[in-house]
Scaffold this active site. Structure first.
Site, PDB file in Angstrom:
ATOM      1  N   SER A   1      -2.342  -3.402  41.160  1.00 42.46           N
ATOM      2  CA  SER A   1      -3.716  -2.975  41.470  1.00 42.46           C
ATOM      3  C   SER A   1      -4.455  -4.067  41.435  1.00 42.46           C
ATOM      4  CB  SER A   1      -4.076  -2.443  40.338  1.00 42.46           C
ATOM      5  OG  SER A   1      -4.875  -1.060  40.730  1.00 42.46           O
TER       6      SER A   1
ATOM      7  N   ASP B   1      -9.101  -2.879  45.973  1.00 38.01           N
ATOM      8  CA  ASP B   1      -8.624  -4.084  45.210  1.00 38.01           C
ATOM      9  C   ASP B   1      -7.532  -4.052  45.791  1.00 38.01           C
ATOM     10  OD1 ASP B   1      -7.599  -1.613  44.504  1.00 38.01           O
ATOM     11  OD2 ASP B   1      -7.403  -1.450  42.386  1.00 38.01           O
TER      12      ASP B   1
ATOM     13  N   ASP C   1      -4.566  -2.756  45.544  1.00 38.66           N
ATOM     14  CA  ASP C   1      -3.436  -1.835  45.802  1.00 38.66           C
ATOM     15  C   ASP C   1      -4.804  -0.697  47.192  1.00 38.66           C
ATOM     16  OD1 ASP C   1      -4.665  -0.425  43.938  1.00 38.66           O
ATOM     17  OD2 ASP C   1      -3.459   0.477  42.955  1.00 38.66           O
TER      18      ASP C   1
ATOM     19  N   ASP D   1      -6.538   1.433  45.952  1.00 37.64           N
ATOM     20  CA  ASP D   1      -7.233   2.421  45.159  1.00 37.64           C
ATOM     21  C   ASP D   1      -8.757   2.904  45.083  1.00 37.64           C
ATOM     22  OD1 ASP D   1      -6.676   1.238  43.015  1.00 37.64           O
ATOM     23  OD2 ASP D   1      -5.225   2.986  42.353  1.00 37.64           O
TER      24      ASP D   1
END
Ligand code: MG
Length: 450
Positions: free
Chosen positions: A97, A235, A237, A239
């Site tokens: 992340s 961020d 990734d 999400d």
């Protein structure tokens, strides 16, 4: 038994906690859990360690008899999408992340695209530590194939929204996995897009991966200099979504969450889900639309589960992890970006105007040192003293203890990783926020050693 999973899957420094061997064993543990059959979707963010870890993870899955559908570099929401689209048994995302480049990790999804609950994670952990894994014979080893779903994901999201006009947007993907989605998606919707740090690069040379105001200075100044309507950051990734208004200011996370919650409730009196640490500005906005706010434990896994349970129309955390259940139950940064543009269109206002119209509630954060072995006892004793807060209107016990007053709230919650009990308070003004905090800290300190 040891502990592998934290609040967001398994995560750590590569070569220390996160090793090729661990990935191989986790792949085999999952295959064992799935009954040595079925297919598993595997995605990854662009970290330098992702290819290495992916190879081992896939070997573990194949040796346990699962077929593997490789997505390559893809944002976390695309993994959730692909699990359902491809009818897979589970989805795995190799990512850390927002953590720095030397970290990596893995997160699990079930066949409905819902993140693994702590109970399911425990099952995997038990198989892993007990070594009760099952390999299959040579004639039942799984097959691996690469699938391309980025385009269908973009098409599906683009088909779900209509934007009122052509917007000018600056996107900063931090060289993460969002680079492959957000710029293309917004261009498809007719936006004029300027990109920053939007090519995947595992060294993350552009900026720190946490989309915090300090890391988004360049985005803020480019939004202003090109005269954009909106700035968007993700961020590593993707999400999560963070917005910058047209004046070049990072939108306060709680206010943006509140605006989106109200937008999703619309005129439908729906339920929205948020976490115990979110500001009460979301209650103000949702109540105006005759909606209801349900609060859960911190973490997107809890938010997703509560959305499903309460059939909510939206759920989100102040971190920018937002879930739109009409599309899927995975926090989705690119979808969040599109929804912000939809919100701007339906309000007919600028983002700065929408944000500035909301009240400003001061927050105070304190931490009280508390040895790990005393945390549970201290929380019990604190709870026994709630009569010292005679003006409490509501007590919430879903994650720590949250006391709600007419003009503020306080959350008393043991840290999961450090020897502290954290106290977060919000008041209609700073004097009240401070007063509530001091009261809670005082009671905590008194009961801790009694
Ligand atoms: Mg993330």
């Amino acid at each position: 038994m040891g502990k592998l999973f934290g609040t967001s899957g398994v995560r750590g420094v590569v070569g220390e906690q996160i090793t090729p061997e661990l990935m191989m064993d986790l792949g085999l543990a999952l295959a064992t859990h799935l009954g040595n059959s079925g297919s598993v979707v595997v995605g990854k963010d662009p970290r330098t360690s992702s290819d290495m870890l992916e190879s081992c993870l896939i070997s573990g899955l194949l040796s346990g008899g699962c077929d593997v559908k490789r997505l390559g570099i893809a944002p976390t929401p695309v993994v959730g999408f692909a699990v359902r689209r491809l009818g897979a048994e589970a989805g795995l995302m190799i990512t850390a992340s927002h953590n720095p480049p030397e970290y990596n990790g893995i997160k699990f999804w079930d066949s409905s695209g819902l993140a693994y609950t702590p109970q399911l994670e425990d099952k995997i952990e038990r198989i892993y530590f007990s070594k009760q894994v099952k390999r299959v014979s040579w004639d039942r080893i799984g097959e691996v194939g690469t699938v391309e779903v980025l385009k269908s994901y973009i098409d599906e999201i683009a088909a779900a929204v209509r934007l009122k006009r052509e917007y000018k947007v600056v996107i900063d993907c931090g060289n993460g996995a969002g680079s492959l989605i957000s710029p293309r998606l917004l261009r498809k919707l007719g936006c004029k897009v300027t990109t920053l740090n939007s090519h995947p690069d595992g060294f993350f040379p552009g900026r720190g991966l946490e989309p915090s105001p300090e890391n988004l200075r360049e985005l803020c100044s480019v939004v202003k200099s090109v005269g954009a309507d909106l700035g968007i950051a993700h961020d590593g990734d993707a999400d999560r979504v963070v917005a910058v208004d047209e004046q070049g200011r990072v939108a306060q996370a709680d206010k943006l969450l509140a605006l989106m919650a109200a937008h999703q409730v619309g005129r439908g009196r729906g339920i929205v889900v948020t976490t115990v640490d979110a500001s009460s500005v979301i209650d103000d906005c949702v109540r105006k639309r005759r909606g209801k706010v349900v609060r859960t434990r911190v973490g997107d896994v809890s938010v997703a589960a509560a959305i499903k349970k309460h059939r909510a129309v939206f759920g989100g955390e102040p971190s920018g992890a937002w879930i739109f259940p009409d599309v899927h139950l995975v926090p989705d940064g690119p979808l969040g970006a599109v929804k912000i543009l939809e919100l701007l269109g339906s309000s007919g206002k600028k983002l700065s105007e929408l944000l500035d119209a909301l009240p400003e509630y001061p927050t105070v954060r304190e931490k009280v040192a508390c040895p790990n072995e005393r945390k549970a006892g201290t929380m019990k004793k604190f709870e026994a003293r709630l009569k010292e807060f005679p003006d409490v209107a509501k007590v919430l016990r879903v994650d720590g203890i949250r006391l709600e007053f007419k003009d503020g709230w306080v959350l008393v919650r043991p840290s999961g990783t450090e020897p502290y009990i954290r106290v977060t308070a919000e008041g209609k003004n700073s004097a009240r926020a401070r007063e509530i905090t001091e009261k809670a800290v005082g009671v905590l300190k008194r009961v801790m050693w009694s």
